[in-house]
Design a protein around this motif. Structure first.
Motif, PDB file in Angstrom:
ATOM      1  N   ASN A  60      -0.661  29.340 -44.166  1.00 33.34           N
ATOM      2  CA  ASN A  60       0.413  28.548 -44.648  1.00 33.34           C
ATOM      3  C   ASN A  60       1.223  30.001 -45.259  1.00 33.34           C
ATOM      4  O   ASN A  60       1.013  30.334 -46.430  1.00 33.34           O
ATOM      5  CB  ASN A  60       0.070  27.725 -45.639  1.00 33.34           C
ATOM      6  CG  ASN A  60       1.154  27.065 -46.341  1.00 33.34           C
ATOM      7  OD1 ASN A  60       2.278  27.431 -46.172  1.00 33.34           O
ATOM      8  ND2 ASN A  60       0.838  26.046 -47.560  1.00 33.34           N
ATOM      9  N   GLU A  61       2.227  30.512 -44.728  1.00 35.35           N
ATOM     10  CA  GLU A  61       2.901  31.508 -45.247  1.00 35.35           C
ATOM     11  C   GLU A  61       4.558  31.566 -44.904  1.00 35.35           C
ATOM     12  O   GLU A  61       4.679  30.742 -43.834  1.00 35.35           O
ATOM     13  CB  GLU A  61       2.414  32.846 -44.822  1.00 35.35           C
ATOM     14  CG  GLU A  61       2.349  33.357 -43.431  1.00 35.35           C
ATOM     15  CD  GLU A  61       1.560  34.541 -43.062  1.00 35.35           C
ATOM     16  OE1 GLU A  61       1.298  35.284 -44.085  1.00 35.35           O
ATOM     17  OE2 GLU A  61       1.657  35.130 -41.979  1.00 35.35           O
ATOM     18  N   ASN A  62       5.394  31.922 -45.703  1.00 35.02           N
ATOM     19  CA  ASN A  62       6.841  32.090 -45.267  1.00 35.02           C
ATOM     20  C   ASN A  62       7.405  30.724 -44.975  1.00 35.02           C
ATOM     21  O   ASN A  62       8.289  30.740 -44.159  1.00 35.02           O
ATOM     22  CB  ASN A  62       7.205  33.137 -43.892  1.00 35.02           C
ATOM     23  CG  ASN A  62       6.424  34.258 -43.931  1.00 35.02           C
ATOM     24  OD1 ASN A  62       6.429  35.105 -45.005  1.00 35.02           O
ATOM     25  ND2 ASN A  62       6.116  35.042 -42.961  1.00 35.02           N
ATOM     26  N   GLU A  63       6.867  29.864 -45.787  1.00 38.06           N
ATOM     27  CA  GLU A  63       7.345  28.625 -45.822  1.00 38.06           C
ATOM     28  C   GLU A  63       7.469  27.874 -44.416  1.00 38.06           C
ATOM     29  O   GLU A  63       8.158  27.034 -43.877  1.00 38.06           O
ATOM     30  CB  GLU A  63       8.785  28.352 -46.284  1.00 38.06           C
ATOM     31  CG  GLU A  63       8.708  29.089 -47.626  1.00 38.06           C
ATOM     32  CD  GLU A  63      10.287  29.052 -48.417  1.00 38.06           C
ATOM     33  OE1 GLU A  63      11.185  28.057 -48.068  1.00 38.06           O
ATOM     34  OE2 GLU A  63      10.292  29.692 -49.320  1.00 38.06           O
TER      35      GLU A  63
ATOM     36  N   VAL B 191       0.561  23.769 -33.491  1.00 35.80           N
ATOM     37  CA  VAL B 191      -0.578  23.992 -34.451  1.00 35.80           C
ATOM     38  C   VAL B 191      -0.351  23.966 -35.810  1.00 35.80           C
ATOM     39  O   VAL B 191       0.439  25.042 -36.058  1.00 35.80           O
ATOM     40  CB  VAL B 191      -1.428  25.056 -33.845  1.00 35.80           C
ATOM     41  CG1 VAL B 191      -2.834  25.114 -34.732  1.00 35.80           C
ATOM     42  CG2 VAL B 191      -1.871  24.929 -32.410  1.00 35.80           C
ATOM     43  N   LEU B 192      -0.678  23.098 -36.576  1.00 40.99           N
ATOM     44  CA  LEU B 192      -0.236  22.994 -38.050  1.00 40.99           C
ATOM     45  C   LEU B 192      -1.175  24.112 -38.840  1.00 40.99           C
ATOM     46  O   LEU B 192      -2.058  24.537 -38.377  1.00 40.99           O
ATOM     47  CB  LEU B 192      -0.229  21.633 -38.610  1.00 40.99           C
ATOM     48  CG  LEU B 192       0.616  20.704 -37.969  1.00 40.99           C
ATOM     49  CD1 LEU B 192       0.489  19.176 -38.604  1.00 40.99           C
ATOM     50  CD2 LEU B 192       2.068  20.985 -37.625  1.00 40.99           C
ATOM     51  N   ASN B 193      -0.731  24.489 -39.983  1.00 42.53           N
ATOM     52  CA  ASN B 193      -1.065  25.022 -40.982  1.00 42.53           C
ATOM     53  C   ASN B 193      -2.727  24.838 -41.246  1.00 42.53           C
ATOM     54  O   ASN B 193      -2.839  23.489 -41.265  1.00 42.53           O
ATOM     55  CB  ASN B 193      -0.493  25.300 -42.291  1.00 42.53           C
ATOM     56  CG  ASN B 193       0.868  26.085 -42.229  1.00 42.53           C
ATOM     57  OD1 ASN B 193       1.284  26.720 -41.437  1.00 42.53           O
ATOM     58  ND2 ASN B 193       1.827  25.530 -43.108  1.00 42.53           N
TER      59      ASN B 193
ATOM     60  N   TYR C  35      11.521  31.098 -32.764  1.00 42.32           N
ATOM     61  CA  TYR C  35      10.772  32.302 -32.126  1.00 42.32           C
ATOM     62  C   TYR C  35      10.510  33.131 -33.103  1.00 42.32           C
ATOM     63  O   TYR C  35      11.345  33.618 -33.814  1.00 42.32           O
ATOM     64  CB  TYR C  35      11.541  32.997 -30.865  1.00 42.32           C
ATOM     65  CG  TYR C  35      11.091  34.175 -30.431  1.00 42.32           C
ATOM     66  CD1 TYR C  35       9.763  33.804 -29.558  1.00 42.32           C
ATOM     67  CD2 TYR C  35      11.462  35.172 -30.020  1.00 42.32           C
ATOM     68  CE1 TYR C  35       9.086  34.837 -29.092  1.00 42.32           C
ATOM     69  CE2 TYR C  35      10.882  36.216 -29.668  1.00 42.32           C
ATOM     70  CZ  TYR C  35       9.594  35.939 -29.017  1.00 42.32           C
ATOM     71  OH  TYR C  35       8.980  37.042 -28.218  1.00 42.32           O
ATOM     72  N   ALA C  36       9.193  33.593 -33.168  1.00 41.18           N
ATOM     73  CA  ALA C  36       8.644  34.704 -34.312  1.00 41.18           C
ATOM     74  C   ALA C  36       8.951  36.196 -33.488  1.00 41.18           C
ATOM     75  O   ALA C  36       7.669  36.964 -33.301  1.00 41.18           O
ATOM     76  CB  ALA C  36       7.434  34.319 -34.483  1.00 41.18           C
TER      77      ALA C  36
ATOM     78  N   TYR D 222       6.029  30.643 -31.922  1.00 45.23           N
ATOM     79  CA  TYR D 222       7.129  30.090 -32.432  1.00 45.23           C
ATOM     80  C   TYR D 222       6.769  29.742 -34.138  1.00 45.23           C
ATOM     81  O   TYR D 222       5.615  29.153 -34.092  1.00 45.23           O
ATOM     82  CB  TYR D 222       7.727  29.131 -32.012  1.00 45.23           C
ATOM     83  CG  TYR D 222       8.291  29.199 -30.411  1.00 45.23           C
ATOM     84  CD1 TYR D 222       9.532  29.780 -30.333  1.00 45.23           C
ATOM     85  CD2 TYR D 222       7.220  29.288 -29.333  1.00 45.23           C
ATOM     86  CE1 TYR D 222       9.976  29.949 -28.975  1.00 45.23           C
ATOM     87  CE2 TYR D 222       7.754  29.680 -27.983  1.00 45.23           C
ATOM     88  CZ  TYR D 222       8.954  29.994 -28.053  1.00 45.23           C
ATOM     89  OH  TYR D 222       9.650  30.332 -26.635  1.00 45.23           O
ATOM     90  N   ASP D 223       7.421  29.855 -35.120  1.00 45.70           N
ATOM     91  CA  ASP D 223       7.141  29.194 -36.110  1.00 45.70           C
ATOM     92  C   ASP D 223       7.510  27.816 -36.304  1.00 45.70           C
ATOM     93  O   ASP D 223       8.735  27.653 -35.632  1.00 45.70           O
ATOM     94  CB  ASP D 223       8.072  29.971 -37.286  1.00 45.70           C
ATOM     95  CG  ASP D 223       7.587  31.528 -37.570  1.00 45.70           C
ATOM     96  OD1 ASP D 223       6.163  31.728 -37.356  1.00 45.70           O
ATOM     97  OD2 ASP D 223       8.330  32.145 -37.905  1.00 45.70           O
ATOM     98  N   ILE D 224       7.285  26.804 -36.946  1.00 44.05           N
ATOM     99  CA  ILE D 224       7.509  25.752 -36.992  1.00 44.05           C
ATOM    100  C   ILE D 224       8.003  25.452 -38.458  1.00 44.05           C
ATOM    101  O   ILE D 224       7.542  25.705 -39.390  1.00 44.05           O
ATOM    102  CB  ILE D 224       6.544  24.501 -36.930  1.00 44.05           C
ATOM    103  CG1 ILE D 224       5.767  24.708 -35.574  1.00 44.05           C
ATOM    104  CG2 ILE D 224       7.076  23.008 -37.070  1.00 44.05           C
ATOM    105  CD1 ILE D 224       4.623  23.653 -35.135  1.00 44.05           C
ATOM    106  N   ILE D 225       9.783  25.295 -38.423  1.00 42.17           N
ATOM    107  CA  ILE D 225      10.187  25.246 -39.637  1.00 42.17           C
ATOM    108  C   ILE D 225      11.071  23.864 -39.673  1.00 42.17           C
ATOM    109  O   ILE D 225      11.839  23.990 -38.982  1.00 42.17           O
ATOM    110  CB  ILE D 225      11.010  26.553 -39.922  1.00 42.17           C
ATOM    111  CG1 ILE D 225      10.251  27.813 -39.968  1.00 42.17           C
ATOM    112  CG2 ILE D 225      11.842  26.430 -41.358  1.00 42.17           C
ATOM    113  CD1 ILE D 225      11.008  29.046 -39.914  1.00 42.17           C
ATOM    114  N   ASN D 226      10.684  23.138 -40.776  1.00 42.67           N
ATOM    115  CA  ASN D 226      11.362  21.759 -40.839  1.00 42.67           C
ATOM    116  C   ASN D 226      11.457  21.004 -39.560  1.00 42.67           C
ATOM    117  O   ASN D 226      12.416  20.708 -38.857  1.00 42.67           O
ATOM    118  CB  ASN D 226      12.851  22.032 -41.200  1.00 42.67           C
ATOM    119  CG  ASN D 226      12.717  22.578 -42.629  1.00 42.67           C
ATOM    120  OD1 ASN D 226      12.138  22.107 -43.686  1.00 42.67           O
ATOM    121  ND2 ASN D 226      13.929  23.359 -42.922  1.00 42.67           N
TER     122      ASN D 226
END
Length: 147
Positions: free
Chosen positions: A41-44, A84-86, A132-133, A123-127
């Motif tokens: 859990n980092e970078n929101e 895959v969630l935090n 793409y990371a 990929y980051d999941i944001i909202n």
């Protein structure tokens, strides 16, 4: 049992690692070294999402089986596709070897090479959206646009 396993979504860690242990505990390996990667859990972010290209991944993994075989060892791997969630796992690797030093050294080399060479896009999941990371991605050797 398949030594390379692909799962949709988060990995069932206990199921995978217990199955590996049950399968190989009587194979006269003195070491079964397991690495479990957990989404931080980092970078929101809410988690990570993964795409992979299985033909190249299989070829890469098979080359590691050959390296391991030369040392009387085997490598095992499971990876996720999709979200895959935090605090869930997306990656598990293991090395089974008669000698602990071989297994300890090989798991380190395997995990580092995986991060550098495996055809997996993160990929980051944001909202609820995949972003793409790129800043945490490594270019695969020989990859590029064909002209």
């Amino acid at each position: 049992m398949k030594k390379l396993q692909i799962f949709d979504k988060a990995l069932p860690v206990e199921e995978i690692t217990n199955a590996w242990y049950d399968e190989f505990k009587n194979s006269n390996y003195g070491a079964i070294i397991t690495f479990v990667g957990v989404v931080r859990n980092e970078n929101e972010i809410d988690g990570l999402s993964f795409d992979l290209y299985e033909p190249i991944l299989t070829s890469w993994f098979n080359s590691w089986q050959e390296k391991a075989k030369a040392k009387n060892a085997i490598v095992l791997m499971a990876h996720s596709t999709g979200d895959v969630l935090n605090h869930e796992s997306s990656y598990i690797a293991a090395v089974c070897s008669p000698k602990r030093r071989v297994a300890l050294e090989m798991i380190d080399e395997f995990v580092e090479d995986f991060k550098a060479q495996a055809p997996i896009w993160k990929y980051d999941i944001i909202n609820g959206k995949r972003v793409y990371a790129q800043d945490r991605s490594t270019k695969i050797s020989g990859a590029g646009i064909l002209k």
